[in-house]
Design a protein around this motif. Structure first.
Motif, mmCIF file in Angstrom:
data_model
loop_
_atom_site.group_PDB
_atom_site.id
_atom_site.type_symbol
_atom_site.label_atom_id
_atom_site.label_comp_id
_atom_site.label_asym_id
_atom_site.label_seq_id
_atom_site.Cartn_x
_atom_site.Cartn_y
_atom_site.Cartn_z
ATOM 1 N N SER A 1 53.554 64.512 33.850
ATOM 2 C CA SER A 1 54.013 65.901 33.993
ATOM 3 C C SER A 1 55.411 65.899 34.602
ATOM 4 O O SER A 1 55.634 65.256 35.626
ATOM 5 N N ARG A 2 56.338 66.623 33.939
ATOM 6 C CA ARG A 2 57.708 66.751 34.479
ATOM 7 C C ARG A 2 57.878 68.157 35.027
ATOM 8 O O ARG A 2 57.880 69.131 34.266
ATOM 9 N N PHE A 3 58.031 68.241 36.333
ATOM 10 C CA PHE A 3 58.203 69.545 36.974
ATOM 11 C C PHE A 3 59.685 69.804 37.203
ATOM 12 O O PHE A 3 60.443 68.880 37.521
ATOM 13 N N ASP B 1 52.106 59.797 37.382
ATOM 14 C CA ASP B 1 51.556 61.009 36.775
ATOM 15 C C ASP B 1 52.540 62.174 36.731
ATOM 16 O O ASP B 1 52.383 63.091 35.939
ATOM 17 N N ARG B 2 53.497 62.165 37.648
ATOM 18 C CA ARG B 2 54.419 63.301 37.666
ATOM 19 C C ARG B 2 55.817 62.908 38.148
ATOM 20 O O ARG B 2 55.969 61.983 38.947
#
Ligand code: NAP
Length: 425
Positions: free
Chosen positions: A2-4, A29-30
């Motif tokens: 996930s790219r925030f 994960d991110r």
């Protein structure tokens, strides 16, 4: 993975430490794409426009900031004012999280008569004036009297007093603004009082700063030994470590006073400011003291009694801070640094502060929103990117080199912008 997307408002220490904490939170994960917004054309906040120029070591933290800024996940949008060029709503809409790191830039006022007379100014104007903040180049700093009074018992008061009482040529090899060095060289000020409203045991100085004072080569530093002895007696054996260390440092100064120099800093305890006298310009300050009222004749009064945060439309403020619970503001908005907790602590304090807020932020985030990039909202706006800032930085360092200065700072918005290879969106 996930790219925030995270927006940070403010490119000072709190903002960079928030970015660093986000990087530390990234795992398999991110990850976090960080956009940092800054109203000025230059980043680094108080490291550039607050830290005293005769304390260059404190500024070396900027190397940490630049390492973060050269990360592939980082973009700088300087010369962009949130609340004007972009709204807070727009940021909250386009980013998974918005972190407010705007500090506290408004000087608190005393609320006593005469505070608005010419020659009475806040450290919130005086400090950025000598540090070449482009909004403060025209601050009127009358230096023609022999005596200056600095009100406040914290490290900012000490910085201000020291800068006023240094032999000005000591500032030649520093990045002090040219206009300030010129003014200090013409200054008539030879005596600087630091007026502290309570006893020495309550002073907010930190002991490393106090311990530096006896090293001044051209300035006497005077502290009344009886005052310190009385404070030591009052606190007894139960004094906290910091208080004890401060009192030890002050006792050392009191017992090793120099008197041979032309310039002097003198500490006054239990002096509560009551009135600033004068009509067209400051002529003196009246203090209430344990032995009655006392007037000190002076043409310059600098108040260094703390700061409040400057309101930004769309962000809730109360009592000079952003309304928050442990750094959570509202929706996907968070706050770090002085805007969160008020103006306290040294630069490094913002690191642990940001880490704790970013941990909460990490827990709050679930899935990225995948919204549009911010760039289309900045069409037509002149943005100073990291590359542009690096050009400004390099130009300033190059300009300082022949003068044996770490940099010669650009003094105006125009000068700073001229150094950049500006990218137009
Ligand atoms: P500060 O440390 O909170 O000191 C404020 C001072 O103002 C206190 O002595 C306070 O006295 C006094 N004061 C407040 N209201 C007053 C009033 N109405 N009349 C008279 N005195 C009043 O704030 P600061 O000096 O602005 O510094 C802010 C933070 O930056 C501090 O944490 C400081 O250590 C840090 N800083 C660090 C460095 C460094 O490490 N070199 C340099 C600059 C600043 P009371 O205690 O009686 O309220």
């Amino acid at each position: 993975m996930s790219r925030f997307k995270v927006a940070i408002i403010g490119a000072g220490p709190a903002g960079y430490f928030a970015a660093q904490a986000l990087n530390n939170l990234a795992d398999q994960d991110r990850s976090f794409d960080i956009d940092m917004f800054e109203r000025l054309p230059t980043p680094w906040g108080l490291v550039r426009s607050g830290v005293a120029p005769d304390h260059p070591k404190i500024k070396t933290v900027s190397k940490v900031f630049e390492k973060i800024a050269t990360g592939e996940n980082f973009r700088l949008f300087a010369n962009v004012e949130i609340g004007k060029d972009l709204s807070v709503d727009q940021l909250q809409e386009r980013y998974d999280a918005v972190i407010v790191a705007t500090g506290s830039s408004l000087g608190k006022t005393l609320g006593i008569p005469g505070e608005n007379i010419r020659g009475s100014l806040s450290a919130a104007s005086f400090v950025p004036w000598y540090n070449a903040h482009p909004d403060f180049a025209d601050v009127d700093v009358p230096l023609d009297s022999q005596t200056a009074v600095v009100i406040g018992g914290g490290n900012v008061a000490m910085d201000v007093a020291r800068i006023l009482a240094l032999e000005p040529s000591e500032l030649d090899p520093t990045d002090t603004a040219d206009h300030a060095i010129d003014a200090f060289k013409k200054s008539g000020i030879r005596k600087v009082y630091i007026a502290i409203r309570r006893g020495a045991e309550f002073a907010a100085f930190t002991s490393p700063e106090l311990r530096d004072l006896p090293k001044l080569e051209h300035t006497n530093v005077i502290i009344d030994e009886n005052e310190i002895a009385a404070a030591i007696a009052r606190v007894g054996d139960s004094a906290e470590k910091d208080v004890k260390s401060n009192l030890d440092a002050m006792l050392f100064i009191a017992q090793n006073q120099k008197t041979e120099h032309e310039r002097t800093i003198e500490f006054l305890f239990s002096h509560t400011p009551k009135e600033i006298q004068g009509s067209s310009h400051v002529e003196g300050v009246v203090f209430s003291t344990p032995t009655g009222d006392k007037t000190i004749k002076s043409g310059l009064v600098v108040t260094a009694i703390g700061y409040n945060a400057l309101d930004i439309p769309g962000i809730p403020f109360e009592n000079g801070k952003v309304v928050n619970v442990d750094g959570r503001v509202k929706g996907n908005m968070y706050v770090v640094g002085w805007a969160k907790r008020g103006p306290s602590g040294v630069i490094g304090t913002n690191k642990s502060d940001a880490t704790s807020v970013i941990e909460l932020l990490g827990k709050d985030l679930s899935a990225p929103k995948n919204k549009d990039d911010i760039s289309d909202l900045l069409k037509g706006k002149t943005v100073v990117t990291q590359k542009d800032w690096e050009a400004i930085n390099a130009a300033e360092i190059a300009a300082g080199e022949p003068l044996s200065k770490p940099r010669r700072k650009g003094l105006s918005w125009n000068e700073l912008m001229a150094h950049a290879e500006i990218y137009h969106f």
